[in-house]
Design an enzyme around this catalytic site. Structure first.
Site, PDB file in Angstrom:
ATOM      1  N   GLY A   1       0.690  -1.153   0.088  1.00 58.74           N
ATOM      2  CA  GLY A   1      -0.046   0.023   0.019  1.00 58.74           C
ATOM      3  C   GLY A   1       0.708   1.202   0.043  1.00 58.74           C
ATOM      4  O   GLY A   1       2.204   0.917   0.351  1.00 58.74           O
TER       5      GLY A   1
ATOM      6  N   ARG B   1       0.224  -5.495  -4.901  1.00 59.49           N
ATOM      7  CA  ARG B   1       0.344  -6.371  -3.864  1.00 59.49           C
ATOM      8  C   ARG B   1       0.584  -7.791  -4.548  1.00 59.49           C
ATOM      9  O   ARG B   1       0.013  -7.941  -5.714  1.00 59.49           O
ATOM     10  CB  ARG B   1      -0.839  -6.340  -3.082  1.00 59.49           C
ATOM     11  N   GLY B   2       0.984  -8.831  -3.983  1.00 55.54           N
ATOM     12  CA  GLY B   2       1.591 -10.092  -4.450  1.00 55.54           C
ATOM     13  C   GLY B   2       2.446  -9.635  -5.619  1.00 55.54           C
ATOM     14  O   GLY B   2       3.136  -9.037  -5.757  1.00 55.54           O
TER      15      GLY B   2
ATOM     16  N   ASP C   1       5.849  -5.901   6.006  1.00 56.22           N
ATOM     17  CA  ASP C   1       6.139  -7.336   6.706  1.00 56.22           C
ATOM     18  C   ASP C   1       6.089  -8.293   5.297  1.00 56.22           C
ATOM     19  O   ASP C   1       6.887  -9.099   5.220  1.00 56.22           O
ATOM     20  CB  ASP C   1       5.578  -7.525   7.725  1.00 56.22           C
TER      21      ASP C   1
ATOM     22  N   THR D   1       6.132  -7.844   2.182  1.00 56.98           N
ATOM     23  CA  THR D   1       7.141  -7.251   1.191  1.00 56.98           C
ATOM     24  C   THR D   1       8.499  -7.868   1.751  1.00 56.98           C
ATOM     25  O   THR D   1       9.206  -8.598   0.902  1.00 56.98           O
ATOM     26  CB  THR D   1       7.011  -6.027   0.994  1.00 56.98           C
TER      27      THR D   1
ATOM     28  N   THR E   1       5.370   0.698   6.394  1.00 49.00           N
ATOM     29  CA  THR E   1       3.927   0.298   7.284  1.00 49.00           C
ATOM     30  C   THR E   1       3.476   1.445   7.735  1.00 49.00           C
ATOM     31  O   THR E   1       4.050   2.031   8.899  1.00 49.00           O
ATOM     32  CB  THR E   1       3.977  -0.874   7.911  1.00 49.00           C
TER      33      THR E   1
ATOM     34  N   ASP F   1       0.856   1.604   9.505  1.00 48.64           N
ATOM     35  CA  ASP F   1       0.067   1.408  10.819  1.00 48.64           C
ATOM     36  C   ASP F   1       1.367   1.205  11.954  1.00 48.64           C
ATOM     37  O   ASP F   1       0.935   1.022  12.938  1.00 48.64           O
ATOM     38  CB  ASP F   1      -0.353  -0.154  10.524  1.00 48.64           C
TER      39      ASP F   1
ATOM     40  N   ARG G   1      -4.726  -2.055  10.931  1.00 50.71           N
ATOM     41  CA  ARG G   1      -5.613  -3.478  10.558  1.00 50.71           C
ATOM     42  C   ARG G   1      -5.232  -4.439  11.808  1.00 50.71           C
ATOM     43  O   ARG G   1      -6.325  -4.802  12.353  1.00 50.71           O
ATOM     44  CB  ARG G   1      -4.656  -4.038   9.282  1.00 50.71           C
TER      45      ARG G   1
END
Length: 463
Positions: free
Chosen positions: A103, A166-167, A192, A194, A220, A222, A267
């Site tokens: 993100g 992502r992924g 984390d 990644t 991150t 967060d 999250r």
């Protein structure tokens, strides 16, 4: 464990006197013997010639814990980040690449900029590639050449100039591309998930015996990466969250029995919600994933809302996105491409539940406004504090890669920049400790109940 000793990198420990333990990071010389070294170009760099003891001593380490008791063992340490007197790459031979994954987060462009500029201005490296759109960009061969001119003002913009996704992680294909392109330094910016991918890339590179340094910069918003003091973008997120909280407060105070409900990111960890609440002082209740709550019955959220409205005539509630998921009906058990559990919108759900409850009670008419600033916060440029922090993280990663370290992330530990093994920051997530002083400070700021002991039958909240 194979003949290359790949698994040993998970626990490269150096023990010393009085309980000293260095959790060291891998080095290219661990699996490639007789690598030549070269004088660090910084020795002749006029910008650094005036700095005394600019080079970091090989024995310099940083303790993980600085609050100890008399007689405590020295404990876990990490290798101190910074330039070394010798480097393992000739600047003219370096071909580096940078990739951003996951993100968005304030500061991504700053990290990209400072890796490019650090390599160029500190070490004389001229070949840097940007990998477009995350890990999948490696094997779709989407790259762009990066020069200091190309990145000169990207720190003033939000997002990432390289794009992200992502992924898309296929370790073998990624390393094949790294090998085919003759890349020898890989800088991976992400959370984390990644960094788990980065660790897999490092292991495959090591298995193949390639002279390629892999450095991670943890990202991150967060602030849920363990060991490090904080992640870049967090300060900006807390600051920008104030605008949403202020708006909610204005809405709530402008009507009778007004409630402003703000959903913030978090999250699994409630750091943004907790720090934004402490910074604001206008918040009456803060709900985070680490601290369960209940809605109905004595001591529940509904009772506290009614009490606060009777006292003040208005109320502001901050809820982290991962809070109360056990209460939300029919929780989704699916995952996104990064492996994160898809969550129900707890803010929207809570706003509907509060409205329904007070409408059913018919004792108090309320007006509730729900604000979700998530994407506004993610997409803004870094503030001054995060710009400085992102710069130092990027420069530390560059110094580490040039010095031959690999399989590491650069991170701040107790105010000092360090090199930390991948496994230490991927083994668990950093969470708010609700028995700690910071959570107690937050509770004393809001004067909310702890919601720790629901009465019988009050735990369900979906009806």
């Amino acid at each position: 464990m194979d003949s290359n000793g790949v698994d040993e990198q998970e626990m490269k420990l150096v023990q010393g006197a009085a309980g000293y333990v260095l959790e060291d990071v891998p080095h290219l010389t661990d699996y490639i013997l007789d690598l030549p070294t070269y004088p660090n170009p910084l020795q002749s760099n006029p910008a650094y010639s005036v700095v005394r003891q600019y080079f970091v001593d090989e024995d310099d380490t940083v303790p993980q814990k600085i609050v100890v008791h008399k007689g405590s063992p020295r404990g876990t340490h990490f290798r101190r980040a910074g330039p070394r007197q010798k480097v393992y790459f000739k600047p003219a031979d370096v071909r580096a690449c940078i990739v951003t994954c996951g993100g968005l987060c304030p500061g991504l462009n700053t990290v990209i900029r400072e890796i490019v500029c650090g390599l160029h201005y500190m070490y004389g490296v001229t070949e840097v590639l940007g990998v477009n759109c995350g890990f999948s960009g490696f094997y779709s061969k989407n790259t762009v050449t990066l020069t200091p001119k190309d990145v000169s003002d990207i720190h003033k913009r939000g997002g990432t100039m390289l794009g992200t996704s992502r992924g898309g992680h296929d370790t073998s294909k990624i390393v094949d591309n790294i090998q085919d392109r003759e890349i020898n330094q890989v800088y991976i910016i992400g959370g984390d998930g990644t960094q788990k991918g980065a660790s897999a890339i490092y292991k495959e590179i090591r298995r193949r015996g390639l002279k390629v340094a892999v450095a991670g910069i943890p990202k991150t918003i967060d602030n849920d990466i363990p060991v490090i003091d904080k992640s870049f973008g967090f300060d900006t997120a807390v600051e920008e969250a104030q605008r949403a909280i202020n708006a909610a407060h204005v809405e709530a105070t402008s009507v009778e029995n007004g409630i402003g409900l703000v959903k913030l990111m978090g999250r699994y960890s409630g750091f943004i919600a907790m720090y934004a609440t402490l910074a604001s002082r206008d918040v009456d209740c803060c709900l985070i994933p680490e601290s369960p709550f209940y809605l109905e019955g004595k001591g529940g959220l509904y009772e506290f809302i009614a009490k606060r409205l009777r006292e003040n005539g208005h109320m502001v509630i901050v809820v982290a996105e991962g809070a109360g998921q056990d209460l939300v009906a029919e929780s989704i058990e699916q995952q996104d491409a990064s492996g994160n559990k898809l969550l129900k919108d707890v803010g929207l759900w809570m706003s509907l539940k509060i409205k329904e409850h007070f409408a059913k009670q018919r004792k108090m008419d309320i007006t509730l406004k729900y604000i979700d600033p998530t994407y506004m916060i993610r997409a803004i440029p870094a503030n001054a504090s995060d710009n400085v922090y992102s710069t130092l993280l990027a420069q530390s990663a560059v110094h580490g890669a040039m010095a031959g370290y690999t399989g590491f992330i650069s991170g701040l530990v107790n105010g000092r920049h360090t090199y930390i093994p991948f496994n230490r920051i991927t083994e668990k997530q950093n969470k708010v400790v609700i028995t700690d002083r910071m959570w107690a400070r937050m509770l004393s700021s809001t004067n909310q109940p702890s919601f720790m002991n629901p009465p019988n039958g009050a735990t369900e909240g979906a009806n």
